[in-house]
Design a protein around this motif. Structure first.
Motif, PDB file in Angstrom:
ATOM      1  N   VAL A 220       8.333  -1.538  10.658  1.00 26.55           N
ATOM      2  CA  VAL A 220       9.579  -2.174  11.073  1.00 26.55           C
ATOM      3  C   VAL A 220       9.652  -3.631  10.622  1.00 26.55           C
ATOM      4  CG1 VAL A 220      10.928  -2.882  13.088  1.00 26.55           C
ATOM      5  CG2 VAL A 220       9.837  -0.628  13.024  1.00 26.55           C
ATOM      6  N   HIS A 221       8.544  -4.358  10.758  1.00 28.30           N
ATOM      7  CA  HIS A 221       8.616  -5.800  10.547  1.00 28.30           C
ATOM      8  C   HIS A 221       8.270  -6.255   9.132  1.00 28.30           C
ATOM      9  CE1 HIS A 221       9.398  -6.736  14.718  1.00 28.30           C
ATOM     10  NE2 HIS A 221       8.517  -5.796  15.029  1.00 28.30           N
ATOM     11  N   HIS A 222       7.328  -5.591   8.482  1.00 28.50           N
ATOM     12  CA  HIS A 222       6.880  -6.141   7.202  1.00 28.50           C
ATOM     13  C   HIS A 222       7.272  -5.339   5.970  1.00 28.50           C
ATOM     14  CE1 HIS A 222       4.955  -8.939   9.706  1.00 28.50           C
ATOM     15  NE2 HIS A 222       3.995  -8.127  10.130  1.00 28.50           N
ATOM     16  N   LEU A 223       7.414  -4.025   6.138  1.00 28.53           N
ATOM     17  CA  LEU A 223       7.693  -3.212   4.963  1.00 28.53           C
ATOM     18  C   LEU A 223       8.974  -3.630   4.229  1.00 28.53           C
ATOM     19  CD1 LEU A 223       5.832  -1.111   3.853  1.00 28.53           C
ATOM     20  CD2 LEU A 223       7.373   0.643   4.674  1.00 28.53           C
ATOM     21  N   PRO A 224      10.074  -3.924   4.973  1.00 30.94           N
ATOM     22  CA  PRO A 224      11.288  -4.342   4.274  1.00 30.94           C
ATOM     23  C   PRO A 224      11.062  -5.604   3.432  1.00 30.94           C
ATOM     24  CG  PRO A 224      11.791  -3.803   6.546  1.00 30.94           C
ATOM     25  CD  PRO A 224      10.297  -3.790   6.422  1.00 30.94           C
ATOM     26  N   GLU A 225      10.236  -6.520   3.969  1.00 31.96           N
ATOM     27  CA  GLU A 225       9.963  -7.750   3.229  1.00 31.96           C
ATOM     28  C   GLU A 225       9.184  -7.449   1.944  1.00 31.96           C
ATOM     29  OE1 GLU A 225       8.482 -10.739   5.928  1.00 31.96           O
ATOM     30  OE2 GLU A 225       8.350 -12.230   4.318  1.00 31.96           O
ATOM     31  N   PHE A 226       8.214  -6.537   2.055  1.00 35.19           N
ATOM     32  CA  PHE A 226       7.462  -6.156   0.859  1.00 35.19           C
ATOM     33  C   PHE A 226       8.367  -5.470  -0.155  1.00 35.19           C
ATOM     34  CE2 PHE A 226       3.635  -6.543   3.577  1.00 35.19           C
ATOM     35  CZ  PHE A 226       2.899  -7.360   2.733  1.00 35.19           C
ATOM     36  N   MET A 227       9.309  -4.670   0.347  1.00 37.72           N
ATOM     37  CA  MET A 227      10.229  -3.980  -0.562  1.00 37.72           C
ATOM     38  C   MET A 227      11.041  -4.992  -1.347  1.00 37.72           C
ATOM     39  SD  MET A 227      11.840  -1.026   1.708  1.00 37.72           S
ATOM     40  CE  MET A 227      11.386   0.660   1.391  1.00 37.72           C
ATOM     41  N   GLU A 228      11.497  -6.012  -0.643  1.00 40.81           N
ATOM     42  CA  GLU A 228      12.289  -7.068  -1.259  1.00 40.81           C
ATOM     43  C   GLU A 228      11.502  -7.725  -2.395  1.00 40.81           C
ATOM     44  OE1 GLU A 228      15.987  -8.851  -0.473  1.00 40.81           O
ATOM     45  OE2 GLU A 228      14.904  -8.486   1.397  1.00 40.81           O
ATOM     46  N   GLN A 229      10.233  -8.071  -2.076  1.00 39.18           N
ATOM     47  CA  GLN A 229       9.397  -8.791  -3.044  1.00 39.18           C
ATOM     48  C   GLN A 229       9.020  -7.948  -4.246  1.00 39.18           C
ATOM     49  OE1 GLN A 229       5.899 -10.284  -1.177  1.00 39.18           O
ATOM     50  NE2 GLN A 229       7.043 -11.504   0.306  1.00 39.18           N
ATOM     51  N   HIS A 230       8.791  -6.658  -3.984  1.00 40.36           N
ATOM     52  CA  HIS A 230       8.223  -5.850  -5.067  1.00 40.36           C
ATOM     53  C   HIS A 230       9.179  -4.777  -5.550  1.00 40.36           C
ATOM     54  CE1 HIS A 230       4.405  -7.803  -4.326  1.00 40.36           C
ATOM     55  NE2 HIS A 230       4.568  -7.561  -3.047  1.00 40.36           N
ATOM     56  N   GLN A 231      10.460  -5.035  -5.363  1.00 38.70           N
ATOM     57  CA  GLN A 231      11.418  -3.977  -5.637  1.00 38.70           C
ATOM     58  C   GLN A 231      11.378  -3.457  -7.067  1.00 38.70           C
ATOM     59  OE1 GLN A 231      15.451  -4.209  -4.068  1.00 38.70           O
ATOM     60  NE2 GLN A 231      14.923  -2.081  -3.771  1.00 38.70           N
ATOM     61  N   LYS A 232      11.075  -4.334  -8.008  1.00 40.80           N
ATOM     62  CA  LYS A 232      11.155  -3.861  -9.396  1.00 40.80           C
ATOM     63  C   LYS A 232      10.163  -2.735  -9.691  1.00 40.80           C
ATOM     64  CE  LYS A 232       8.558  -7.742 -11.128  1.00 40.80           C
ATOM     65  NZ  LYS A 232       8.369  -8.857 -11.934  1.00 40.80           N
ATOM     66  N   PHE A 233       9.037  -2.699  -8.935  1.00 40.95           N
ATOM     67  CA  PHE A 233       8.116  -1.569  -9.126  1.00 40.95           C
ATOM     68  C   PHE A 233       8.400  -0.445  -8.148  1.00 40.95           C
ATOM     69  CE2 PHE A 233       5.614  -5.526  -9.606  1.00 40.95           C
ATOM     70  CZ  PHE A 233       5.529  -5.532 -10.978  1.00 40.95           C
ATOM     71  N   GLY A 234       8.934  -0.815  -6.992  1.00 38.57           N
ATOM     72  CA  GLY A 234       9.004   0.162  -5.908  1.00 38.57           C
ATOM     73  C   GLY A 234       7.658   0.178  -5.222  1.00 38.57           C
ATOM     74  N   LEU A 235       7.662   0.413  -3.906  1.00 42.08           N
ATOM     75  CA  LEU A 235       6.409   0.363  -3.161  1.00 42.08           C
ATOM     76  C   LEU A 235       5.430   1.437  -3.611  1.00 42.08           C
ATOM     77  CD1 LEU A 235       7.270  -0.376   0.531  1.00 42.08           C
ATOM     78  CD2 LEU A 235       6.147  -1.844  -1.123  1.00 42.08           C
ATOM     79  N   SER A 236       5.968   2.534  -4.160  1.00 45.77           N
ATOM     80  CA  SER A 236       5.057   3.627  -4.495  1.00 45.77           C
ATOM     81  C   SER A 236       4.118   3.242  -5.639  1.00 45.77           C
ATOM     82  CB  SER A 236       5.826   4.895  -4.826  1.00 45.77           C
ATOM     83  OG  SER A 236       6.860   4.595  -5.712  1.00 45.77           O
ATOM     84  N   ALA A 237       4.447   2.152  -6.359  1.00 47.04           N
ATOM     85  CA  ALA A 237       3.538   1.673  -7.391  1.00 47.04           C
ATOM     86  C   ALA A 237       2.213   1.215  -6.783  1.00 47.04           C
ATOM     87  CB  ALA A 237       4.180   0.525  -8.163  1.00 47.04           C
ATOM     88  N   PHE A 238       2.252   0.854  -5.493  1.00 45.83           N
ATOM     89  CA  PHE A 238       1.046   0.366  -4.833  1.00 45.83           C
ATOM     90  C   PHE A 238       0.387   1.451  -3.998  1.00 45.83           C
ATOM     91  CE2 PHE A 238       3.925  -3.124  -5.459  1.00 45.83           C
ATOM     92  CZ  PHE A 238       3.109  -4.065  -6.058  1.00 45.83           C
ATOM     93  N   SER A 239       0.890   2.655  -4.134  1.00 47.20           N
ATOM     94  CA  SER A 239       0.451   3.725  -3.248  1.00 47.20           C
ATOM     95  C   SER A 239      -1.040   4.015  -3.373  1.00 47.20           C
ATOM     96  CB  SER A 239       1.239   4.978  -3.588  1.00 47.20           C
ATOM     97  OG  SER A 239       0.645   6.071  -2.970  1.00 47.20           O
ATOM     98  N   CYS A 240      -1.635   4.380  -2.274  1.00 43.91           N
ATOM     99  CA  CYS A 240      -3.044   4.790  -2.274  1.00 43.91           C
ATOM    100  C   CYS A 240      -3.177   6.285  -2.530  1.00 43.91           C
ATOM    101  CB  CYS A 240      -3.705   4.497  -0.935  1.00 43.91           C
ATOM    102  SG  CYS A 240      -4.051   2.786  -0.692  1.00 43.91           S
TER     103      CYS A 240
END
Ligand SMILES: [Zn+2]
Length: 307
Positions: A220-240
């Motif tokens: 709820v609190h941090h994921l949207p912020e990370f999405m904003e910062q890393h949108q050009k890759f998409g979060l799945s680029a960092f997926s484990c």
């Protein structure tokens, strides 16, 4: 990740690697948390919860991206646990209910089981892999174990989480839209009871603020912020997920092997050494194209001679 950051366990008072929120506030839906710590701060004057100095000090904290697979797996575990807890509190966790759960799992093509460990009263159950957990989020109908209204609420919570999970992985989603959606999901999770207890006006809510977990907080609190910062890759680029798959492959290769030769007495090497050794050899084979040089061994079936 907690180890790399020198951070204490996620169930302690200061549970979040990115903000200073404490356990007492984790279920406070009016609190807004942002990424507020920095790597410099952690290095020089560690905030509470940072018990050791971080291992990779050159990487800024905002580049430690939470991964969507673990968020889904761990929140799923909590949601499932809350369902079972509720059935247990109402003394409904009996053979009949378990049979209904198994039937519903079968309906959505998941192999699932309950069993009792010898000498205990506790029921264990199959721990599902990511793909099956997704199926449950999407398709499991809680009407099989709950009354209509209750089932409606719980189904909604699970389906909405499934949608959130898909949006987490999507590159197209607008981060502020995602933030609203995640917030609404938390509000649904925290649906309070209505009316007076023990009267006809009473309507049960869903869960309590103390049922909120650190992963939900991050969602709820941090994921949207990370999405904003890393949108050009998409979060799945960092997926484990690929790492997890790799881990799974290595562990199963190891156990397949040891099952066969049953351990080699004093020659036995440590498991991790064997796994790395196996990995090394597979890499060598792959690079040198050994596989193409030799034809695959044929399977030979030896029949037992009848006497
Ligand atoms: Zn936080």
């Amino acid at each position: 990740m907690a180890i790399v950051l020198g951070f204490n366990a996620p169930n302690s008072k200061h549970f979040c690697p990115w903000c200073l929120c404490t356990k007492e506030n984790i279920g406070n839906k009016h609190k807004v948390c942002v990424i507020e710590k920095t790597m410099d701060q952690i290095k020089l004057k560690p905030p509470p919860g940072h018990v050791k100095s971080p291992l990779l000090q050159m990487i800024p904290l905002s580049h430690y991206v939470p991964d969507e697979l673990h968020i889904m797996l761990r929140i799923w575990d909590r949601l499932w646990d809350l369902v079972l807890q509720e059935l247990k509190t109402q003394n409904q966790f009996n053979d009949l209910t378990r049979a209904k759960i198994l039937a519903e799992m079968r309906r959505i093509s998941i192999s699932f089981n309950f069993w009792q460990e010898q000498g205990t009263q506790n029921w264990s159950y199959t721990s599902l892999m990511g793909g099956d957990k997704e199926k449950v989020l999407k398709n499991f109908n809680f009407r099989v174990v709950f009354a209509e209204e209750r089932a409606f609420l719980i189904n909604q919570l699970w389906r909405n989480f499934y949608e959130l999970y898909n949006n987490m992985k999507s590159q197209k989603i607008n981060p502020s839209h995602f933030a609203d959606q995640a917030k609404q999901w938390l509000d649904l999770f925290l649906t309070p009871f209505q009316g007076k207890p023990n009267t006809i006006t009473f309507k049960m809510g869903l869960y309590r603020p103390k049922d909120v977990t650190p992963y939900m907080h991050v969602l709820v609190h941090h994921l949207p912020e990370f999405m904003e910062q890393h949108q050009k890759f998409g979060l799945s680029a960092f997926s484990c997920a690929p790492v997890k798959k790799k881990n799974h492959d290595q562990v199963s290769a190891f156990f397949r092997k040891t099952m066969k030769d049953g351990g080699k007495g004093i020659e036995r090497k440590s498991a991790i050494f064997e796994i790395l050794h196996y990995e090394n050899r597979s890499l060598y084979f792959a690079q040198k194209g050994t596989i193409d040089k030799y034809s695959k061994p044929q399977h030979i079936h030896v029949k037992k001679l009848k006497k």
